[in-house]
Design a protein around this motif. Structure first.
Motif, PDB file in Angstrom:
ATOM      1  N   PRO A  66     -33.106   4.873  16.926  1.00 40.19           N
ATOM      2  CA  PRO A  66     -32.592   6.181  18.107  1.00 40.19           C
ATOM      3  C   PRO A  66     -32.479   6.819  18.108  1.00 40.19           C
ATOM      4  O   PRO A  66     -32.327   7.965  18.236  1.00 40.19           O
ATOM      5  CB  PRO A  66     -31.808   5.218  18.670  1.00 40.19           C
ATOM      6  CG  PRO A  66     -32.052   3.625  19.210  1.00 40.19           C
ATOM      7  CD  PRO A  66     -32.716   3.735  16.833  1.00 40.19           C
ATOM      8  N   GLU A  67     -31.790   6.713  16.466  1.00 46.18           N
ATOM      9  CA  GLU A  67     -31.415   8.256  16.036  1.00 46.18           C
ATOM     10  C   GLU A  67     -32.261   9.473  15.780  1.00 46.18           C
ATOM     11  O   GLU A  67     -31.692  10.227  16.617  1.00 46.18           O
ATOM     12  CB  GLU A  67     -30.306   8.489  14.637  1.00 46.18           C
ATOM     13  CG  GLU A  67     -29.404   6.700  14.257  1.00 46.18           C
ATOM     14  CD  GLU A  67     -28.150   7.013  14.963  1.00 46.18           C
ATOM     15  OE1 GLU A  67     -27.610   7.888  14.291  1.00 46.18           O
ATOM     16  OE2 GLU A  67     -27.056   6.423  15.713  1.00 46.18           O
ATOM     17  N   GLN A 114     -35.219   9.070  16.733  1.00 47.96           N
ATOM     18  CA  GLN A 114     -35.667   9.493  17.853  1.00 47.96           C
ATOM     19  C   GLN A 114     -37.576   8.882  16.789  1.00 47.96           C
ATOM     20  O   GLN A 114     -38.862  10.232  17.112  1.00 47.96           O
ATOM     21  CB  GLN A 114     -36.407  10.432  18.831  1.00 47.96           C
ATOM     22  CG  GLN A 114     -35.151  10.609  18.967  1.00 47.96           C
ATOM     23  CD  GLN A 114     -34.632   9.724  20.608  1.00 47.96           C
ATOM     24  OE1 GLN A 114     -36.108   9.727  20.920  1.00 47.96           O
ATOM     25  NE2 GLN A 114     -34.146   9.085  20.466  1.00 47.96           N
ATOM     26  N   ARG A 115     -37.493   8.002  16.241  1.00 46.27           N
ATOM     27  CA  ARG A 115     -38.776   7.304  15.485  1.00 46.27           C
ATOM     28  C   ARG A 115     -39.226   5.933  14.579  1.00 46.27           C
ATOM     29  O   ARG A 115     -38.135   5.059  14.488  1.00 46.27           O
ATOM     30  CB  ARG A 115     -39.495   8.579  14.237  1.00 46.27           C
ATOM     31  CG  ARG A 115     -38.779   8.453  13.103  1.00 46.27           C
ATOM     32  CD  ARG A 115     -38.517   9.514  12.512  1.00 46.27           C
ATOM     33  NE  ARG A 115     -40.063   9.905  11.945  1.00 46.27           N
ATOM     34  CZ  ARG A 115     -40.743  10.228  12.025  1.00 46.27           C
ATOM     35  NH1 ARG A 115     -40.582  12.005  12.226  1.00 46.27           N
ATOM     36  NH2 ARG A 115     -42.272  10.258  10.961  1.00 46.27           N
ATOM     37  N   TRP A 116     -40.116   5.700  14.947  1.00 48.06           N
ATOM     38  CA  TRP A 116     -40.307   4.097  14.293  1.00 48.06           C
ATOM     39  C   TRP A 116     -39.975   4.304  13.170  1.00 48.06           C
ATOM     40  O   TRP A 116     -40.399   5.296  11.816  1.00 48.06           O
ATOM     41  CB  TRP A 116     -41.668   3.949  14.827  1.00 48.06           C
ATOM     42  CG  TRP A 116     -42.069   3.879  16.494  1.00 48.06           C
ATOM     43  CD1 TRP A 116     -42.259   4.332  17.009  1.00 48.06           C
ATOM     44  CD2 TRP A 116     -41.392   2.266  16.989  1.00 48.06           C
ATOM     45  NE1 TRP A 116     -42.509   4.390  18.171  1.00 48.06           N
ATOM     46  CE2 TRP A 116     -42.257   2.366  17.957  1.00 48.06           C
ATOM     47  CE3 TRP A 116     -41.043   1.423  16.440  1.00 48.06           C
ATOM     48  CZ2 TRP A 116     -41.662   1.605  18.885  1.00 48.06           C
ATOM     49  CZ3 TRP A 116     -40.559   0.377  17.681  1.00 48.06           C
ATOM     50  CH2 TRP A 116     -40.973   0.476  19.258  1.00 48.06           C
ATOM     51  N   VAL A 117     -39.524   3.792  12.376  1.00 46.64           N
ATOM     52  CA  VAL A 117     -38.624   3.512  10.772  1.00 46.64           C
ATOM     53  C   VAL A 117     -38.954   1.753  10.053  1.00 46.64           C
ATOM     54  O   VAL A 117     -39.757   1.102  11.315  1.00 46.64           O
ATOM     55  CB  VAL A 117     -37.591   3.348  10.534  1.00 46.64           C
ATOM     56  CG1 VAL A 117     -36.912   5.043  11.290  1.00 46.64           C
ATOM     57  CG2 VAL A 117     -36.188   2.865  11.068  1.00 46.64           C
ATOM     58  N   THR A 133     -43.590   8.917  17.379  1.00 44.45           N
ATOM     59  CA  THR A 133     -42.460   9.522  17.977  1.00 44.45           C
ATOM     60  C   THR A 133     -42.694   8.527  19.291  1.00 44.45           C
ATOM     61  O   THR A 133     -41.991   9.239  20.140  1.00 44.45           O
ATOM     62  CB  THR A 133     -42.150  10.940  17.655  1.00 44.45           C
ATOM     63  OG1 THR A 133     -43.403  11.609  17.777  1.00 44.45           O
ATOM     64  CG2 THR A 133     -41.995  11.320  15.880  1.00 44.45           C
ATOM     65  N   LYS A 134     -43.234   7.818  19.407  1.00 43.68           N
ATOM     66  CA  LYS A 134     -43.272   7.466  20.585  1.00 43.68           C
ATOM     67  C   LYS A 134     -42.363   6.843  21.540  1.00 43.68           C
ATOM     68  O   LYS A 134     -42.276   5.842  20.140  1.00 43.68           O
ATOM     69  CB  LYS A 134     -45.021   6.974  20.389  1.00 43.68           C
ATOM     70  CG  LYS A 134     -45.119   7.065  22.977  1.00 43.68           C
ATOM     71  CD  LYS A 134     -46.272   6.016  23.104  1.00 43.68           C
ATOM     72  CE  LYS A 134     -47.467   6.940  23.072  1.00 43.68           C
ATOM     73  NZ  LYS A 134     -48.632   5.856  23.654  1.00 43.68           N
TER      74      LYS A 134
END
Ligand SMILES: Nc1nc2c(c(=O)[nH]1)N[C@H]1C(S)=C(S)[C@@H](COP(=O)(O)OP(=O)(O)OC[C@H]3O[C@@H](n4cnc5c(=O)[nH]c(N)nc54)[C@H](O)[C@@H]3O)O[C@H]1N2
Ligand SMILES: Nc1nc2c(c(=O)[nH]1)N[C@H]1C(S)=C(S)[C@@H](COP(=O)(O)OP(=O)(O)OC[C@H]3O[C@@H](n4cnc5c(=O)[nH]c(N)nc54)[C@H](O)[C@@H]3O)O[C@H]1N2
Ligand code: SF4
Ligand code: SF4
Ligand code: SF4
Ligand code: SF4
Ligand code: SF4
Ligand SMILES: [Mo]
Lengths: 846, 341, 283
Positions: free
Chosen positions: A607-608, A610-613, A623-624
């Protein structure tokens, strides 16, 4: 491949071999992994060392079984009963119904909740066929299999596409026609009792397998399946695989480390040869080859029928137009639909078995055989040789003088005097080929991983690489056809064929080929970073969109990278697409984007940032957010919610029920092999596949069900010591000595009945032909009790032929031409035969 | 192309291949047997003969009076002549005969073959000197020849004494050489083979010398002494043959009880027994019958010496082929299969 | 049992010795080791033909086969029933990749009369091909049936533990090729520790595993342990390995002693006989 593709979106293995090491349970079924994928098997051994359970389901006790915890002997051709019963067992199990994990996974990540059209009729209702069956054509009309729901045509597209479908859903999963309930009803009759009857697997053993799989699936545990050609080589092969996909979806095992389905592929780069295909009905990157039908007449027509409104395939124009640009260069312009007209349109079935019959019937007159040995590997080998003998010309490029090149003077029928060489009119050209170690290039292996290999030595004498041969052949053709204005002439003239050449033999520069495959900007030739940069206006060119990005914008070939780590090893080679290692890995996180568990963490939403990691490249828009909801008129991937892991699918979900894409039904159904000694216990009225392509011709006779003349089931398979039709092993002394002669494996029980001892000569016979071999009497093969009667299974390695150092009867003399309707793969894994002690002719000796 | 070339076993219809691995690995040998064949048999026989002759000649020289001269004379010649083919027999047995001299690179106290080579050289040297001196004494080298003169001057007794050690070594080391292998029959009998070969060497040498010293009455005493020695040696041989067979046990000893090697071994015992028996029996017979019977006895003893080497070498090869034999000597003490035996 | 456990894994391997741990429980019988060895060492094929001995068509170690994979089928029980629940790791179809054991005290080396067999700086046992004269004594002197004379060049051959590769800092070809790490190469003491841990782990899972090649099993009788040792799950005899072999040279001194005694006895008897012959009356 359609088996996985239809339910998950892509035909390739969903996971990597290395990820198997993280499995808690590995089911090897339809493959002899230790023998045929020994290097990949190291990860199974690793998993076992970490405490995983290994289950091997195979008619024979093989080197894989020796390392397994459970060996489940099964009758060849009955796998779908076993898998169907697993589905049924899981759906009715306490654990599956009580653990919220399964419900959450299935509800969000599969199409369990969609409502199927009320017109749909199941095999259970129609005595073994689905609604829409046309017995005359042996063909299904799938219109009754569709979702119930709203169909919304899309407007304002540059290229047309199919309408968007808004299916009705029941999130409670209770609606009698929701996919889950349809599935449940369909498999209700696949019980442990039926398994015992049809597969010969004792009930308690089946239950133990089911419990083990169930116990090792869930939030914190994953089970993986590994299969290979013992699933594909059946008339229902695609459905067997698709049934496994269905099961793995239900168990929440797709897209997660240690889970998934490993489609173990064949030849070193067989995966590559379907990606950039040697198949007649595909264009590179799994774009459908246009057909000579009105629906494919123009580029717009093609898109209007093939391009979906939602999912990644919505981007199809970018991929196809970039491909046309790569192939036709300046000849492909927006004005001429990027030379779509020049693409050949296929008019029928040109799969290998079909062209064999066309050659025999004199329709096809010439054949290039490059890296194949159909005189040994082709079903109904006698017919295959007759086909070769009826050609005008035959070019064989190989490293040894294989049977396909020597049949005209060395085949059994020539040696016996039945056929005289002078009566064979085929002109045979044998050209020496360079093998892998003698040339640079890439392999795309089992888990879609592309790896570069350097040339180790120069090829001897006149041996040249395939690239050299094809490039110079094309170059000469272009010279020959220069100025020719016929359609064929224009097709050849328009091809971009300008690779620079290197070295004394003018090998085409493979880096140039790689740059084309990977894609570039037409304006300045700069490589694109990936398929997301491809455009549908002709500004980019790309030879195979799924390989896009394999050459970096800086010009580095990523397949040459060799840095591994304990996780995804993203810097080791390049895995298509976009270097993703575990496909559908969005499913490794829960709908909210959190890892399902610490142990099975793979990618997750941060959430920080705002992307998939995570450890892998997300197989998802990076970034969805997980809570994304698609606006009603969204297209492509924007039409998928933030919880949809299966980006290739229309709805982003794994399909429990398959409304389109499979020719033999939306749900896996057990049909007996085309030749079988027993009847179908589930559908006695429809024992065999209603749609399997059959070749009804006098030179390809079939055995009736239960034909007493051919009472035994035979299955053909490989040995570690040899490679396929033997061109690379039977001529090599070090390998030939390890398995120097053809043999059959028979159980002591059958051997006793027939008076056969180990080392005896035996003759195996079918209506197509006979093959001679030595007997190996072994307890590793066992008779099975099927519906109360004993069925003997005979095992025969099919590597052997009449050439080379290690020789033996050709197993494919016995096999018949008959196919799976989806993949057009033959049925070599189960047919019937008889066997006797003795020799074919007294001392045929050389 | 695809014949079963080695280790083809009797297989019954319906017997699974697992049946062939119940007691052994498809009946294949555990160890590799030696390649030795006839040249080694002959070498062993001749080595024994040479060593034995040298011992007898030396003993005759040391304690025998004038009556023993024939023994000394013939013994010294025989010792040298019998050892002469030895190196040749050994060299033709090599895989790379042209490299025979590599044997001379090292001396290894734990390798009976290495010691054997040096022993053979030592023996050949002393046997040569002895034979030379004998030749000088016999006038073969001429009377005035200073070399002959010198040779005659050499201390004969010391020369004789010096030859006994290599002589005994040559006669006996071959048994140690066999014993220091993994071949079950030999390994089991490691302590017995040396003495056995020594006895056989002495008996055969005595028999041979008895034949060669001539039948004249002047030689009767010498013949008699030789026969005495032969009898002692034969007795020892008989005891040891029995010990070898018993000590081998039924499995390891299989080659000694059946097959060609078994016949040879039985022949060895028979000939030793017959030779001994004849010597004893002759004493009770009329004098005129004695010489031919003694002749027969000596010939039989000689034949026995040959059979013994053949039986041991080929028997050893056979026991090396038999996995049960190897397992019999290599099973762990606590293994029930070993205890059962 | 307690005696046993103190013995497990004991070896007299010299510090710095290199060797193999061949763990049959991980072996899948792929024969990659056998082929890699032949390829690296350019050994010719044996050409035995179909033997019918399960999947073993090369039979044993020999002059041209320095790694050999044995196959032992133990599938059914006495009544012919096939198992379904198997013990963890390799079971019921046993496969063992056999090789020269590079004995701590090597029978072949002690026997060699030419000094052709040497112990290298890696503590491996190697036949120097430029020295060997084919006397063949090392052949029966090996308690494991490893070296053999080649009919092609008349010399004795066996595994060199890839001395040429070790010299160049490379791992031996066979272990390099092994896909499952059933063959592990390294310092013997480290491998032995690993083997002990592995055996303990296997036993905890109910597998009757044992180390073959320590001083309790295989490396017995003065051999002092094997630098190339194995983890087995069945009695050694099943794999065609002797359980308690002996260093043949241990018998040299005793055998010479008995021979010397016999020589003494026979010598005395001869002397006495000849001595007494003086007095004996002429017959
Ligand atoms: N060493 C070696 N490796 C190879 C190859 C080779 O030739 N040699 N070939 C490569 C190629 S091209 C391919 S496609 C792959 C193939 O890899 P695999 O699919 O593993 O190959 P097969 O040996 O044909 O069949 C595997 C097993 O299926 C079992 N079987 C037969 N019928 C059935 C059935 O109906 N159900 C089930 N569950 N099992 C059945 C057989 O007993 C056999 O053990 O291997 C690749 N790897
Ligand atoms: N009964 C039965 N039949 C089967 C199967 C079965 O399981 N049972 N399996 C099927 C399967 S899965 C497969 S994949 C096929 C395989 O069957 P084929 O593809 O017909 O057989 P291969 O022996 O793999 O043929 C490859 C040839 O390419 C040559 N080659 C190697 N490298 C090169 C190169 O760089 N260039 C060129 N020009 N040639 C090269 C090799 O020497 C070899 O002769 O067989 C099928 N047939
Ligand atoms: S042959 Fe090649 S592809 Fe097959 S297992 Fe070995 S390394 Fe892998
Ligand atoms: S196993 Fe045999 S060949 Fe190898 S070192 Fe030991 S004694 Fe020598
Ligand atoms: S054959 Fe060669 S290596 Fe073996 S003992 Fe003789 S000389 Fe030494
Ligand atoms: S170490 Fe080298 S020589 Fe020895 S078996 Fe392995 S590959 Fe062969
Ligand atoms: S390479 Fe490894 S797994 Fe394969 S047979 Fe040899 S030891 Fe076994
Ligand atoms: Mo394949």
């Amino acid at each position: 491949m359609p088996g996985l593709g239809a339910r998950l979106g892509r035909g390739g293995a969903t996971t990597t071999l290395a990820s198997l090491a993280e499995s808690d349970c590995i089911v090897i079924m339809g493959s002899n992994m230790a023998e045929n994928h020994p290097v990949g098997f190291r990860f199974v051994v690793k998993a076992r060392q970490r405490g995983a359970r290994v289950i091997h389901v195979d008619p024979r006790f093989s080197r894989t079984s020796a390392l397994a915890d459970l060996h489940v002997p099964i009758r060849p051709g009955s796998d779908l009963v076993f898998l169907g019963a697993l589905v049924n067992y899981v759906l009715n199990s306490e654990r599956w119904n009580s653990d919220p994990f399964f419900r959450e996974y299935v509800l969000h990540y599969t199409n369990a909740s969609v409502i199927v059209s009320p017109d749909f009729r199941d095999t259970e209702d129609l005595a073994g066929v689905f609604s829409g069956y046309d017995p005359q054509q042996r063909w299904y009309d799938p219109s009754s299999w569709q979702y119930a729901g709203r169909v919304q045509p899309l407007e304002g597209e540059r290229w047309p596409c199919r309408p968007r479908i808004e299916p009705e859903r029941d999130p409670t999963l209770q609606h009698p026609n929701c996919a889950l309930q349809v599935v449940k009803r369909h498999f209700a009759r696949y019980t442990p009792e039926i398994v015992e009857q049809a597969c010969g697997v004792p009930r308690d053993l089946f239950v133990e397998v089911a419990e083990t799989i169930l116990a090792n699936s869930g939030r914190d545990r994953t089970t993986a399946f590994c299969y290979a050609v013992a699933w594909t080589q059946h008339t229902i092969g695609t459905q067997i695989i698709s049934c496994c996909a269905l099961l793995q979806l239900l168990l929440g095992n797709i897209g997660r480390p240690g889970g998934g389905i490993l489609a173990l592929r064949g030849h070193a780069t067989i995966q590559g040869s379907t990606d950039i295909p040697t198949l007649f009905d595909l264009l590179p990157g799994y774009l459908k080859m246009p057909r000579a039908i009105p629906q494919h007449a123009t580029l717009a027509d093609y898109f209007a029928h093939e391009r979906p409104a939602t999912g990644l395939w919505y981007d199809m124009p970018k991929f196809l137009i970039s491909l046309l640009k790569a192939w036709y260069g300046d000849a492909a312009t927006p004005e001429n639909d990027f030379a779509y007209e020049l693409l050949p349109k296929i008019g029928g079935d040109y799969s290998f078995q079909s062209i064999l019959t066309m050659m025999k019937d004199g329709i096809i007159k010439g054949l290039f055989v490059m890296g194949m040995n159909p005189a040994v590997g082709g079903q109904n080998a006698r017919l295959a040789r007759q086909a070769l003998a009826n050609l005008d010309w035959l070019v064989v490029r190989d490293v040894h003088e294989i049977e396909t090149a020597s049949f005209w003077y060395d085949a059994p029928e020539v040696r016996s005097g039945e056929v005289r060489p002078q009566d064979i009119k085929t002109e045979v050209f044998f050209l020496p080929a360079a093998i892998a170690a003698e040339k640079d290039g890439t392999f795309t292996n089992t888990h879609r991983l592309v790896q570069w290999h350097d040339k180790a030595v120069d090829p001897p004498g006149d041996a040249r690489s395939e690239a050299h041969f094809v490039f110079h052949l094309g170059r000469r053709l272009k010279e020959l056809y220069a100025g020719d204005d016929s359609p064929a002439g224009r097709q050849i003239a328009a091809l971009t064929w300008d690779y620079p050449t290197v070295g004394p033999h003018q090998e085409p520069d493979l880096m140039a080929v790689a740059r084309e495959v990977s894609g570039y900007r037409v304006s300045d030739g700069r490589p694109v970073a990936g398929f997301h940069e491809l455009a549908d206006d002709g500004s980019t060119a790309c030879g195979c969109w799924i390989y896009s990005g394999i050459v970096t914008p800086e010009g580095e070939h990523r397949a040459k990278r060799r840095r591994g780590d304990d996780r995804a090893s993203l810097d080791w080679g390049f895995a298509w697409p976009a270097n993703r290692r575990i496909l559908y890995n969005r499913a490794s996180a829960d709908p909210q984007g959190r890892p399902w568990s610490e142990r099975k963490k793979w990618i997750w939403w941060d959430p920080e940032q705002q992307r998939w990691v995570g450890y892998d490249v997300p197989d998802f828009p990076a970034t969805k957010p997980p809570d994304y909801q698609s606006p009603p008129d969204a297209r492509g991937l924007d039409a998928h919610p933030g919880t949809a892991p299966f980006i290739m699918m229309l709805d982003g979900q794994g399909w429990l029920f398959v409304p389109l894409g499979l020719l033999d039904g939306p749900l896996p159904t057990h049909y007996e092999p085309w030749e079988t000694p027993v009847t179908n216990p589930l559908y006695p009225e429809q024992p065999r596949s209603p749609v399997a392509p059959v070749f009804l011709r006098p030179d390809n006779p079939y055995h009736e069900i239960g034909d007493p003349r051919y009472p035994y089931v035979i299955t053909t398979y490989r040995l570690t010591e040899h490679h396929t039709a033997g061109g690379m092993s039977r001529w090599v002394p070090w390998l030939a000595e390890l398995q120097p002669a053809g043999f059959v494996e028979i159980s002591p029980e059958l051997a006793r009945e027939l008076g056969i001892s180990t080392g005896d000569w035996v003759v195996v016979e079918t209506a197509r032909g006979c093959a001679e071999a030595r007997a190996l009497v072994t307890e590793r093969v066992q008779p099975l009790v099927i519906a109360g009667r004993t069925v003997h299974v005979i095992g025969m390695p099919w590597h052997f032929g009449f050439g080379g150092l290690a020789t033996g009867g050709i197993a494919n003399e016995l096999a018949a031409l008959v196919e799976d309707p989806n993949s057009l793969i033959h049925e070599a894994k189960s047919f019937t035969c008889t066997i006797r002690k003795g020799r074919l002719r007294e001392e045929v000796g050389r | 192309m695809t014949e079963i070339r080695r280790w083809q076993h009797r297989r019954a219809p319906g017997e699974p291949v697992s049946a062939e691995t119940r007691d052994s690995y498809y009946g294949l040998p555990v160890i590799h047997g030696p390649h030795w064949r006839w040249s080694i048999v002959f070498y062993f026989v001749l080595g024994g003969l040479a060593g034995g002759s040298a011992v007898l000649a030396a003993a005759a020289r040391l304690v025998g009076g004038h009556w023993a001269r024939p023994i000394v004379r013939v013994g010294r010649y025989l010792a040298f002549l019998a050892v002469l083919p030895g190196p040749l027999l050994l060299i033709i047995d090599l895989g790379r005969p042209e490299r025979f001299h590599h044997m001379l690179r090292v001396v290894k106290l734990r390798s009976p073959m290495s010691l054997g080579v040096w022993g053979l050289i030592g023996f050949t040297a002393t046997a040569f000197l002895n034979a030379l001196q004998q030749a000088a004494e016999d006038g073969w080298l001429g009377q005035r020849n200073p070399a002959a003169h010198f040779l005659r001057r050499l201390p004969a007794r010391i020369l004789a004494a010096a030859s006994t050690l290599p002589a005994f070594f040559l006669a006996g080391y071959t048994g140690v050489l066999l014993g220091a292998t993994a071949v079950p029959l030999w390994a089991r009998n490691a302590l017995r083979l040396g003495p056995l070969f020594l006895c056989s060497a002495l008996s055969s040498a005595a028999a041979m010398l008895a034949l060669l010293v001539g039948r004249g009455p002047g030689n009767a005493r010498a013949r008699h002494a030789l026969e005495r020695v032969e009898q002692v040696a034969l007795l020892g041989e008989l005891v040891l043959l029995e010990a070898v067979q018993r000590g081998s046990g039924p499995v390891v000893g299989r080659p000694l009880s059946n097959g060609l090697e078994g016949w040879a071994y039985a022949g060895t015992r028979l000939s030793a027994g017959v030779a001994l028996g004849l010597h004893i029996v002759t004493k009770m017979l009329p004098r005129r019958l004695r010489p031919p019977l003694r002749l027969v006895a000596s010939l039989v003893a000689l034949g026995g010496a040959f059979l013994l080497r053949a039986a041991m070498i080929f028997g050893g090869r056979r026991s090396a082929e038999d996995p049960a034999a190897t397992f019999a000597i290599t099973r762990r003490p606590e293994d029930p299969a070993r205890q059962a035996r | 049992m307690s005696r046993e456990s103190t013995l497990v894994g004991r070896t007299r391997a010299r510090p710095g010795a290199f060797g193999f741990l061949t763990d049959t429980t991980l072996c899948i019988g792929c024969k990659a080791c056998e082929v890699a060895c032949k390829q690296w060492n350019q050994l010719p094929m044996d050409d035995f033909g179909f033997t019918g001995m399960s999947y073993d068509n090369t039979g044993d170690l020999g002059a041209t086969t320095w790694r050999h994979v044995a196959f032992i089928e133990r599938v059914a029980d006495r009544e012919g029933r096939r198992p379904t629940r198997l013990q963890p790791f390799q079971s019921n179809w046993l496969m063992l990749s056999d090789v020269c054991k590079h004995c701590v005290n090597a029978g072949c080396m002690e026997a060699c009369p030419t000094g052709a067999i040497i112990r290298t700086e890696f503590d491996t046992v190697v036949i120097q091909q430029d020295i060997c004269n084919g006397c063949g004594y090392c052949v029966p002197a090996c308690p494991f049936g490893v070296p053999a004379l080649s009919p092609l060049d008349g010399k004795a051959h066996k595994c060199t533990l890839c001395y040429d590769r070790l010299k160049d800092g490379l791992e031996p070809a066979c272990s390099k090729a092994c896909p499952t790490d059933a063959i592990q190469f390294g310092p013997v003491h480290a491998l032995m520790d690993r083997a002990k841990a592995r055996v303990a782990e296997l036993r905890a899972q109910g597998v009757e595993a044992q180390i073959y090649g320590d001083e309790a099993l295989g490396g017995t009788g003065g051999i002092g342990g094997l630098n190339a040792f194995f983890i087995l799950t069945a009695p050694p005899e099943v794999y065609n390995l002797p359980a308690a072999p002996e260093l043949p040279q241990r018998r040299v001194l005793p055998a010479f002693l008995t021979t010397a005694l016999a020589a003494l006895a026979l010598g005395l008897a001869t002397l006495v006989t000849f001595w007494r012959s003086k007095e004996v009356r002429h017959d």
